[in-house]
Design an enzyme around this catalytic site. Structure first.
Site, PDB file in Angstrom:
ATOM      1  N   VAL A   1     -24.808 -22.279  71.825  1.00 21.00           N
ATOM      2  CA  VAL A   1     -24.117 -20.997  71.765  1.00 21.00           C
ATOM      3  C   VAL A   1     -24.135 -20.520  70.322  1.00 21.00           C
ATOM      4  CG1 VAL A   1     -21.940 -19.786  72.122  1.00 21.00           C
ATOM      5  CG2 VAL A   1     -22.630 -21.582  73.708  1.00 21.00           C
TER       6      VAL A   1
ATOM      7  N   ASP B   1     -15.737 -26.127  88.141  1.00 19.99           N
ATOM      8  CA  ASP B   1     -16.020 -26.840  86.894  1.00 19.99           C
ATOM      9  C   ASP B   1     -14.951 -26.521  85.851  1.00 19.99           C
ATOM     10  OD1 ASP B   1     -18.829 -27.122  84.563  1.00 19.99           O
ATOM     11  OD2 ASP B   1     -17.415 -28.621  85.331  1.00 19.99           O
TER      12      ASP B   1
END
Length: 832
Positions: A501, A612
């Site tokens: 990221v 998740d």
């Protein structure tokens, strides 16, 4: 002479202020409405005033339609549960309190009932007006702002213009509540609510004592998809239904095909009301809209909701019938329950569930349950003269053979009609399926088309060519490269299983986060499209907002709003940074995550299971507010779908619910389990998947469970919270977390109940059952008897030494169990 004139003026003003409602529709601060006066709406359709029920010696304030005969129906009552006794009624008045600005019922200097809950600002010029629609409104005259209105607090009647539903922005809800009996406005057993499960599914629901009792079913599946017509007997006017469904409010209202003039010339006023027997009726003639007089709980033909199984003594042929007569002498006993809070419907339900009950009634005032008990074979003798006490008798109604020839054509007609409707339903579902497939093809072509392109317009030109129907910005690869300085290492924010990221900047100077999906991440086209399409339709303060995407060849990137404080695990599991998370911040994070999950499970445009939820997928903004991210593994549930199965188990071990990890079955309770694990991590500051304790258990869940059993739950607390925690709040949070990680999914609360438990200190919490993945004590501290009792247990594992455990395990894609041993330190992801 001057003194006489002044005295006359003062007397005149006093008279006007004491009896303003005899001729007007409005009162102001200083005016008083007493028992001998009324407010009349502008066209004189409605009146507001005091009324009483002499047999109860009580007084109420209410609104009624002036054209409704000698005994008009009360369409609204200000104090249904707070009647005013005759002994306190001397000088009782309705007024606007000069200091608080609230509408009150008072007697002298004593406030008997607070009607409105508005905030008062000195200098506000307040008036209370009864409108021609029957709405009593408290307003500021300076800007005509409505501070309070009776339409926001309905009782048992729905008038045109009123709402049934909820306003999420203000928290206001609109429901009807039946009267206790026809001459007692106190709250009864039934409530009517408008419950859209999504924009395409609208329904009414009547509840008795909070339990589903009757439902209209999905109105969009009726003959008139957008205009469900109920025709009233009086005046013959059909009602049109309209509803509003958006993120701020969802409500339903009725509109009558009749002009309501200001001159009051419409005759009887159209309305719906929920009567004390739980039936929805229309108009003052009470034409019934909801079917059966009593729902027995075994059939749904007339909208009744199926309840618990029938008592062993009841059959589907048993019905209550009003009879005049008596049972055989000496065969029955009569009893009288003095509980005045029991309504007639409560008495019927009690009798239905009691196998010895033969009949019921109530006392003359409609309270208490009078019941007759005896053998079911007891004969009942009708009194033709009608001189006996009337009773509601439970009788078996067997269809007569003589009527068989009547039923034959009826059954044939029903079969033919069912076939026609079945065919129409099939064609409709087929068209919907074809449309869905076409939409899917278009979506696939859209994504594939983007992936096949070499470049895109810069974000500055998105208005003309870069914004699609989903309102997702498509950034050019060149723009992303420039904004990240060619993915420079100094702009790298972190890296997960999906890839790195990076931090970048938009053309307007705002920061953004770019998730660059690596080719080896396993998150391919399906997951990418899932997250891209799904997250753009989800908008909530506790969900990360997606800004757009960038696709260049096989490169796939998602662009999010930038979170300056990174993810929750960045602080929570760092011994230095965790000190920045005091108890107040941690509790706010827990509540924020729960609010985000509540939106996903219940209030978003689609039911979403995240699958998740973990600390690294909870990002923190500049104020440390949590935002749930990473929806690549999320699943959308259909309207009536409660759980699903998959052959491909995805997510993170340690956060997975046992039914998902072992069997591939997931539901909203799977997310609740993950939330419970995450809450324990936030409280303790330790990871579930890397926690071990030589004296207790081998994972965080088990450690918390043992501490709970030993009444030592505070030992779970992160030591950095010692001076910041609130003990009762922390213990309550641990309690709720243990409820969330229970082994059986059916035992776990839904996320809305979790929020209620966290925020309501007065709510009694259930005792939690043993959690999932509770592995037990180590061999060094377990007695031989304990080890022997734990062997061959499906729910527990036996520790053979400090590094090995033995027990049963299952493969997610198989339905069989195996016995084996594995590495103690691998915890949830045991290597067999």
């Amino acid at each position: 002479m001057s003194t006489l004139i002044i005295f006359t003026i003062l007397c005149t003003n006093l008279i006007i202020n004491s009896f303003p409602a005899t001729a007007v529709s409005t009162i102001k601060v200083g005016d008083q409405l007493n028992r001998n006066s009324q407010l009349l709406s502008h066209g004189k359709e409605f009146a507001l005033g005091f009324f009483d029920y002499p047999y109860k010696n009580t007084i109420y304030l209410g609104i009624w339609n002036t054209n409704d005969g000698e005994y008009p129906t009360k369409v609204w009552v200000a104090n249904p549960s707070k009647p005013i006794a005759f002994s306190s009624s001397n000088g009782v008045v309705l007024m606007i309190h000069p200091e608080t600005g609230k509408l009150i019922i008072a007697s002298g200097e004593t406030t008997l009932v607070n009607i409105s809950d508005n905030q008062f600002t000195p200098g506000d010029n307040l008036t209370a007006t009864l409108s021609y629609t029957g709405n009593f409104q408290l307003k500021k005259e300076t800007d005509n702002q409505t501070l309070w209105q009776s339409f926001d607090h309905p009782t048992d009647v729905l008038l045109p213009g009123m709402k049934l539903g909820v306003n999420f922005k203000t928290g206001q809800s609109w429901n009807l509540t039946s009267w206790f009996r026809p001459d007692n406005p106190d709250l009864g057993a039934f409530t009517l609510s408008w419950e859209p499960t999504d924009e395409a599914s609208q329904r009414f629901m009547i509840r008795r004592r909070g339990q589903p009792y009757w439902t209209s079913g999905n109105l969009n599946n009726q003959i008139y998809p957008n205009k469900f017509e109920f025709v009233t007997v009086d005046n013959g006017y059909p009602y049109n239904i309209s509803y509003v469904y958006n993120n701020e409010e969802r409500y339903f209202s009725i509109h009558a095909n009749v002009h309501i003039g200001l001159d009051g010339s419409i005759g009887r006023y159209p309305m719906w009301s929920l009567n004390p027997e739980g039936r929805l009726v229309a108009g003052q003639t009470y034409s019934v809209l909801t079917g059966e007089e009593f729902c027995y709980g075994y059939e749904t033909r007339t909208g009744c909701v199926v309840g618990p199984p029938l008592p062993p003594c009841r059959t589907e042929n048993d019905k209550f019938n009003e009879r005049n007569g008596d049972f055989a002498n000496g065969m029955v006993n009569m009893s009288n329950d003095a509980n005045s809070s029991l309504s007639f419907s409560d008495c019927m339900k009690r009798c239905w569930d009691d196998c010895s009950c033969l009949a019921i009634n109530t006392q003359e005032n409609g309270t208490n349950c009078v019941t007759w008990h005896g053998p079911k074979s007891t004969k009942f003798k009708l009194n033709r003269a009608g001189t006996s006490e009337r009773k509601y008798v439970l009788e078996s109604q067997h269809p007569s053979k003589a009527t068989a020839h009547i039923w034959a054509p009826i059954v044939a007609g029903i079969f033919l009609l069912s076939f026609c409707f079945g065919l129409l339903w099939y064609l409709k579902k087929r068209n919907l399926r074809l449309k869905a497939e076409e939409t899917q093809r278009r979506d696939d072509q859209y994504i594939i088309g983007l992936m096949a392109s070499d470049s895109f317009n810069d974000a500055s030109n998105l208005d003309s060519s870069g914004r699609k129907k989903s309102e997702v910005m498509v950034f050019s690869y060149a723009f992303i490269v420039a904004s990240t300085n060619d993915f420079a290492s100094e702009n790298k924010l972190g890296e997960g299983g999906f890839g790195p990221v990076y931090k970048g900047k938009l053309s307007d100077g705002r920061d953004m986060a770019i998730k660059r999906l690596s080719r080896a991440s396993g998150q391919g086209l399906v997951e990418f499209k899932n997250e891209l399409i799904l997250i753009t339709k989800l908008k909530h303060t506790n969900l990360v907002r997606v800004l757009g995407c960038c696709i260049h060849g096989e490169e796939k990137m998602l662009i999010y709003e930038y979170m300056p404080n990174k993810s929750l695990d960045f602080f929570l599991f760092d011994e230095t940074k965790k000190t920045l998370l005091d108890w107040t911040k941690r509790w706010n994070i827990i509540e924020g995550i729960a609010q985000g999950m509540l939106y996903l499970h219940k209030y978003s445009r689609m039911r979403v299971i995240h699958r998740d939820l973990k600390a690294s997928n909870v990002l923190l903004d500049e104020s440390m507010n949590p935002k749930i991210s990473d929806f690549g593994m999320a699943r959308i549930f259909k309207q009536h779908e409660t759980e699903a199965m998959t052959n491909r188990v995805v997510g993170t071990y340690g956060y997975m619910a046992p039914e998902y990890a072992m069997e591939g079955t997931f539901s909203d309770k799977s997310d609740v389990f993950s939330f419970g694990v995450l809450t324990l991590e936030i409280v303790s500051g330790r990871r579930n998947t890397s926690f071990s304790h030589s004296d207790k258990t081998v994972n965080l869940i088990g450690y918390a469970w043992v501490l709970w059993l030993e009444d030592d739950a505070l030992e779970l607390e992160d030591p950095t919270l010692i001076n910041t925690h609130v003990i009762h709040q922390l213990l309550r949070t641990i309690h709720v977390a243990l409820l969330c990680v229970q082994e059986n999914a059916s035992d776990r609360p839904v996320i809305s109940d979790v929020l209620s438990m966290l925020n309501n200190d007065t709510m009694t919490l259930p005792v939690p059952n043993q959690p999932a993945f509770f592995i037990g004590r180590t061999a060094s501290n377990s007695t031989s008897e304990e080890r022997k009792s734990n062997e061959c247990s499906v729910n527990k594992m036996t520790v053979t030494d400090s590094s090995t455990i033995i027990g049963f395990f299952r493969i997610p894609t198989k339905r069989t169990s195996f016995l084996g041993y594995g590495d103690f330190h691998d915890l949830m992801d045991i290597r067999h």
